[in-house]
Design a protein around this motif. Structure first.
Motif, PDB file in Angstrom:
ATOM      1  N   PHE A 174     -11.520  18.520 -10.287  1.00 35.36           N
ATOM      2  CA  PHE A 174     -10.216  17.880 -10.392  1.00 35.36           C
ATOM      3  C   PHE A 174      -9.849  16.970  -9.222  1.00 35.36           C
ATOM      4  CE2 PHE A 174      -9.850  21.733 -13.015  1.00 35.36           C
ATOM      5  CZ  PHE A 174      -9.480  21.158 -14.217  1.00 35.36           C
ATOM      6  N   LEU A 175     -10.449  17.166  -8.052  1.00 37.77           N
ATOM      7  CA  LEU A 175     -10.028  16.382  -6.897  1.00 37.77           C
ATOM      8  C   LEU A 175     -10.721  15.014  -6.756  1.00 37.77           C
ATOM      9  CD1 LEU A 175      -9.487  19.120  -4.162  1.00 37.77           C
ATOM     10  CD2 LEU A 175      -7.782  17.591  -5.142  1.00 37.77           C
ATOM     11  N   PRO A 176     -12.045  14.907  -6.793  1.00 37.45           N
ATOM     12  CA  PRO A 176     -12.683  13.607  -6.544  1.00 37.45           C
ATOM     13  C   PRO A 176     -12.218  12.452  -7.430  1.00 37.45           C
ATOM     14  CG  PRO A 176     -14.313  15.342  -6.379  1.00 37.45           C
ATOM     15  CD  PRO A 176     -13.055  15.982  -6.884  1.00 37.45           C
ATOM     16  N   PRO A 177     -11.916  12.651  -8.735  1.00 37.87           N
ATOM     17  CA  PRO A 177     -11.440  11.503  -9.516  1.00 37.87           C
ATOM     18  C   PRO A 177     -10.150  10.876  -8.999  1.00 37.87           C
ATOM     19  CG  PRO A 177     -12.166  13.259 -10.986  1.00 37.87           C
ATOM     20  CD  PRO A 177     -12.148  13.842  -9.599  1.00 37.87           C
ATOM     21  N   SER A 178      -9.395  11.608  -8.172  1.00 35.75           N
ATOM     22  CA  SER A 178      -8.129  11.075  -7.659  1.00 35.75           C
ATOM     23  C   SER A 178      -8.296  10.310  -6.350  1.00 35.75           C
ATOM     24  CB  SER A 178      -7.135  12.226  -7.432  1.00 35.75           C
ATOM     25  OG  SER A 178      -7.523  13.039  -6.336  1.00 35.75           O
ATOM     26  N   TYR A 179      -9.516  10.259  -5.804  1.00 33.75           N
ATOM     27  CA  TYR A 179      -9.707   9.667  -4.485  1.00 33.75           C
ATOM     28  C   TYR A 179      -9.611   8.146  -4.478  1.00 33.75           C
ATOM     29  CZ  TYR A 179     -11.354  14.294  -2.982  1.00 33.75           C
ATOM     30  OH  TYR A 179     -11.454  15.630  -2.689  1.00 33.75           O
ATOM     31  N   GLY A 180      -9.654   7.511  -5.655  1.00 38.54           N
ATOM     32  CA  GLY A 180      -9.507   6.059  -5.698  1.00 38.54           C
ATOM     33  C   GLY A 180      -8.151   5.619  -5.181  1.00 38.54           C
ATOM     34  N   LEU A 181      -7.098   6.218  -5.724  1.00 44.84           N
ATOM     35  CA  LEU A 181      -5.751   5.845  -5.279  1.00 44.84           C
ATOM     36  C   LEU A 181      -5.415   6.458  -3.921  1.00 44.84           C
ATOM     37  CD1 LEU A 181      -3.691   5.846  -8.589  1.00 44.84           C
ATOM     38  CD2 LEU A 181      -4.543   3.927  -7.267  1.00 44.84           C
ATOM     39  N   LEU A 182      -6.028   7.588  -3.593  1.00 47.75           N
ATOM     40  CA  LEU A 182      -5.890   8.094  -2.229  1.00 47.75           C
ATOM     41  C   LEU A 182      -6.450   7.071  -1.240  1.00 47.75           C
ATOM     42  CD1 LEU A 182      -5.401  10.289  -0.063  1.00 47.75           C
ATOM     43  CD2 LEU A 182      -7.667  11.202  -0.625  1.00 47.75           C
ATOM     44  N   GLY A 183      -7.590   6.463  -1.580  1.00 51.32           N
ATOM     45  CA  GLY A 183      -8.182   5.439  -0.724  1.00 51.32           C
ATOM     46  C   GLY A 183      -7.284   4.232  -0.552  1.00 51.32           C
ATOM     47  N   VAL A 184      -6.611   3.821  -1.620  1.00 53.29           N
ATOM     48  CA  VAL A 184      -5.677   2.698  -1.522  1.00 53.29           C
ATOM     49  C   VAL A 184      -4.560   3.032  -0.537  1.00 53.29           C
ATOM     50  CG1 VAL A 184      -3.940   1.368  -2.787  1.00 53.29           C
ATOM     51  CG2 VAL A 184      -6.179   1.796  -3.818  1.00 53.29           C
ATOM     52  N   CYS A 185      -4.062   4.258  -0.613  1.00 50.66           N
ATOM     53  CA  CYS A 185      -3.008   4.677   0.310  1.00 50.66           C
ATOM     54  C   CYS A 185      -3.506   4.623   1.752  1.00 50.66           C
ATOM     55  CB  CYS A 185      -2.542   6.083  -0.042  1.00 50.66           C
ATOM     56  SG  CYS A 185      -1.154   6.667   0.945  1.00 50.66           S
ATOM     57  N   MET A 186      -4.719   5.084   2.008  1.00 52.52           N
ATOM     58  CA  MET A 186      -5.275   5.070   3.361  1.00 52.52           C
ATOM     59  C   MET A 186      -5.470   3.648   3.866  1.00 52.52           C
ATOM     60  SD  MET A 186      -8.022   8.183   2.870  1.00 52.52           S
ATOM     61  CE  MET A 186      -8.707   8.027   4.523  1.00 52.52           C
ATOM     62  N   LEU A 187      -5.898   2.743   2.991  1.00 53.87           N
ATOM     63  CA  LEU A 187      -6.057   1.340   3.383  1.00 53.87           C
ATOM     64  C   LEU A 187      -4.721   0.726   3.785  1.00 53.87           C
ATOM     65  CD1 LEU A 187      -8.520  -0.204   0.753  1.00 53.87           C
ATOM     66  CD2 LEU A 187      -8.963   0.235   3.167  1.00 53.87           C
ATOM     67  N   VAL A 188      -3.689   1.023   3.018  1.00 49.04           N
ATOM     68  CA  VAL A 188      -2.371   0.458   3.306  1.00 49.04           C
ATOM     69  C   VAL A 188      -1.855   0.970   4.654  1.00 49.04           C
ATOM     70  CG1 VAL A 188       0.039   0.405   2.572  1.00 49.04           C
ATOM     71  CG2 VAL A 188      -1.780   0.064   0.892  1.00 49.04           C
ATOM     72  N   VAL A 189      -2.056   2.257   4.937  1.00 51.73           N
ATOM     73  CA  VAL A 189      -1.609   2.807   6.226  1.00 51.73           C
ATOM     74  C   VAL A 189      -2.352   2.131   7.372  1.00 51.73           C
ATOM     75  CG1 VAL A 189      -1.604   4.877   7.670  1.00 51.73           C
ATOM     76  CG2 VAL A 189      -0.896   5.023   5.283  1.00 51.73           C
ATOM     77  N   SER A 190      -3.663   1.988   7.241  1.00 52.97           N
ATOM     78  CA  SER A 190      -4.465   1.352   8.290  1.00 52.97           C
ATOM     79  C   SER A 190      -4.058  -0.106   8.490  1.00 52.97           C
ATOM     80  CB  SER A 190      -5.955   1.442   7.925  1.00 52.97           C
ATOM     81  OG  SER A 190      -6.752   0.819   8.881  1.00 52.97           O
ATOM     82  N   ALA A 191      -3.872  -0.836   7.385  1.00 49.37           N
ATOM     83  CA  ALA A 191      -3.495  -2.245   7.471  1.00 49.37           C
ATOM     84  C   ALA A 191      -2.101  -2.411   8.067  1.00 49.37           C
ATOM     85  CB  ALA A 191      -3.550  -2.879   6.084  1.00 49.37           C
ATOM     86  N   SER A 192      -1.200  -1.512   7.733  1.00 48.87           N
ATOM     87  CA  SER A 192       0.169  -1.621   8.243  1.00 48.87           C
ATOM     88  C   SER A 192       0.205  -1.508   9.762  1.00 48.87           C
ATOM     89  CB  SER A 192       1.051  -0.532   7.617  1.00 48.87           C
ATOM     90  OG  SER A 192       1.157  -0.714   6.216  1.00 48.87           O
ATOM     91  N   ASN A 193      -0.620  -0.621  10.335  1.00 49.57           N
ATOM     92  CA  ASN A 193      -0.691  -0.526  11.789  1.00 49.57           C
ATOM     93  C   ASN A 193      -1.234  -1.805  12.406  1.00 49.57           C
ATOM     94  OD1 ASN A 193       0.224   2.176  12.574  1.00 49.57           O
ATOM     95  ND2 ASN A 193      -1.467   2.914  11.340  1.00 49.57           N
ATOM     96  N   ALA A 194      -2.248  -2.394  11.785  1.00 53.65           N
ATOM     97  CA  ALA A 194      -2.851  -3.612  12.326  1.00 53.65           C
ATOM     98  C   ALA A 194      -1.918  -4.812  12.206  1.00 53.65           C
ATOM     99  CB  ALA A 194      -4.167  -3.903  11.614  1.00 53.65           C
ATOM    100  N   LEU A 195      -1.046  -4.814  11.193  1.00 56.98           N
ATOM    101  CA  LEU A 195      -0.188  -5.971  10.923  1.00 56.98           C
ATOM    102  C   LEU A 195       1.199  -5.847  11.550  1.00 56.98           C
ATOM    103  CD1 LEU A 195      -1.149  -6.511   7.168  1.00 56.98           C
ATOM    104  CD2 LEU A 195      -1.898  -7.850   9.146  1.00 56.98           C
TER     105      LEU A 195
END
Length: 428
Positions: free
Chosen positions: A339-360
């Motif tokens: 049940f967990l790995p199929p949800s990691y796509g949108l989890l990854g999007v969330c992590m990208l946004v957090v990382s980008a927000s710090n850089a920007l």
């Protein structure tokens, strides 16, 4: 960076696989230490985010000397902060692990392992700060290569120190910590040698730079550290919840955490490689490039993680059998993988946004997204799922929390970027 992170996380997964051969009790003991390890990683990553952002912006603005002074600050200041934090975690280990739900018997197993692990964590943090300097200067090949080397050192030493061979005694769980310490030390020494001739460190004017950069650093590092510390806090709460389901559930949850980190390796590689790029775009005002990079990264993450997650769910049972021998742990791990790995796509999007927000230059937005992901999406649905359906319900709830977090984070990013461009009227 993705290959490097994959090898580094593979080394963590290898640790758990070897420790699993020692039995359920050592694996559960190791799993109880993960939240505190994640806590130390959160602090070092938060500091690394701030320094990498400032250095990359300085380089983008042509301020090479300032970038060198910031490089010195990350090594000295970061090392001191991590030393204090790890000493506190060593001194408070008994109440901390008791709070997480570890029994006295499990805490006795943890103590010798943790005594070595705190030194391994400090050594790993210093190596990480060195890697951050290379990434900030646009060199991702070297840190990626060093992660591969440290992973190979750990892979070679793990079975030798855990199970023993010839004159080398079997150290059990403690041997995994000694292997990590040796691997991180190898990476740190090689990094120090390569840094010497780069000209990226400048001691002159460091004290003045501390005064000049304290404000910008705190503006980024404060929210970034809070953002990075929230996942360990959530992990502690989740581990405490899982502990109510038994030691087999804790052992399976610990292995799932390692599998999660390994399976989102592409995301983790991007969160390390993108911020210096985005920081230079920030310094030069290239906002159209920011939009293109983020859109491409999000598409790549979603497609890759959904395909990988569905394959993991399909082969959950044989994968669990490959990793553990205990029938109870294997059954629990199978349910979590389904049940967990199929949800990691949108989890990854969330992590990208957090990382980008710090850089920007949006650290407070990054902190808000991290808070909402964990405490408004993930943990409430985790608890609700566990209450309704035990371990299976917990897995479903966690997966739904990841999906909700991804949608929320991307909407925040799009709205924030549109508002930022309208306010600054940046050239496109």
């Amino acid at each position: 960076m993705t290959l490097g992170v994959m090898s580094l996380l593979g080394f963590n997964l290898v640790d758990s696989v070897f420790v699993a051969r020692l039995g359920t009790e050592p694996l559960a003991a190791q799993s109880f230490t993960f939240p505190l390890v994640f806590l130390t990683i959160g602090v070092q990553v938060g500091m690394g985010i701030a320094i990498a952002a400032l250095i990359s912006r300085a380089i983008g603005a042509g301020q090479e000397h300032r970038a060198g002074r910031l490089g010195v600050l990350v090594l000295t200041g970061g090392g001191a902060v991590m030393a204090v934090l790890l000493f506190l975690l060593w001194a408070l280990q008994d109440p901390a692990f008791a709070l997480l739900g570890a029994s006295e018997r499990i805490r006795e197993v943890i103590r010798p392992f943790w005594n070595v692990q705190v030194f391994a964590s400090w050594t790993g943090a210093m190596a990480y700060f060195g890697y951050s300097l290379f990434r900030a200067h646009g060199n991702t090949r070297f840190p990626g290569s060093m992660m591969v080397i440290t992973s190979l050192v750990n892979l070679a030493l793990d079975p030798l120190l855990i199970f023993g061979l010839g004159p080398v005694p079997a150290l059990g769980l403690e041997g995994a910590a000694w292997a990590s310490l040796a691997a991180f030390a190898t990476g740190g020494v090689i990094t120090a040698v390569y840094l010497r001739g780069r000209g990226w460190l400048e001691r002159d004017g460091v004290l003045a730079e501390v005064r000049a950069s304290a404000g910008p650093f705190a503006h980024i590092a404060g929210p970034a550290m809070v953002s990075q510390l929230m996942p360990p806090l959530a992990a502690m709460l989740a581990t405490g919840l899982v502990a109510r389901l038994g030691e087999s559930a804790v052992a399976a949850w610990g292995l799932t955490s390692r599998l999660e980190s390994f399976s989102i390796v592409l995301v983790l590689g991007m969160t390390m490689a993108l911020p210096p790029w985005l920081g230079r775009c920030y310094g030069a005002g290239r906002w159209r490039e920011v939009q293109r990079v983020m859109a491409a990264a999000a598409r790549m993450v979603v497609i890759w993680q959904v395909v990988l997650g569905l394959l993991a769910a399909l082969f959950a049972a044989p994968l669990a059998a490959l990793l553990v021998e205990s029938p109870a742990v294997r059954e629990a791990l199978t349910q979590l993988i389904r049940f967990l790995p199929p949800s990691y796509g949108l989890l990854g999007v969330c992590m990208l946004v957090v990382s980008a927000s710090n850089a920007l230059g949006w650290p407070w937005r990054a902190m808000l997204i991290s808070f909402l992901r964990l405490f408004a999406c993930y943990l409430p649905l985790l608890w609700l799922g566990a209450w309704l359906g035990g371990l299976t319900g917990l897995a479903i709830g966690a997966g739904c929390g990841n999906l909700l977090a991804g949608v929320m984070a991307w909407s925040f990013y799009k709205k924030g970027l549109r508002r930022h461009l309208d306010t600054l009227q940046a050239p496109l």
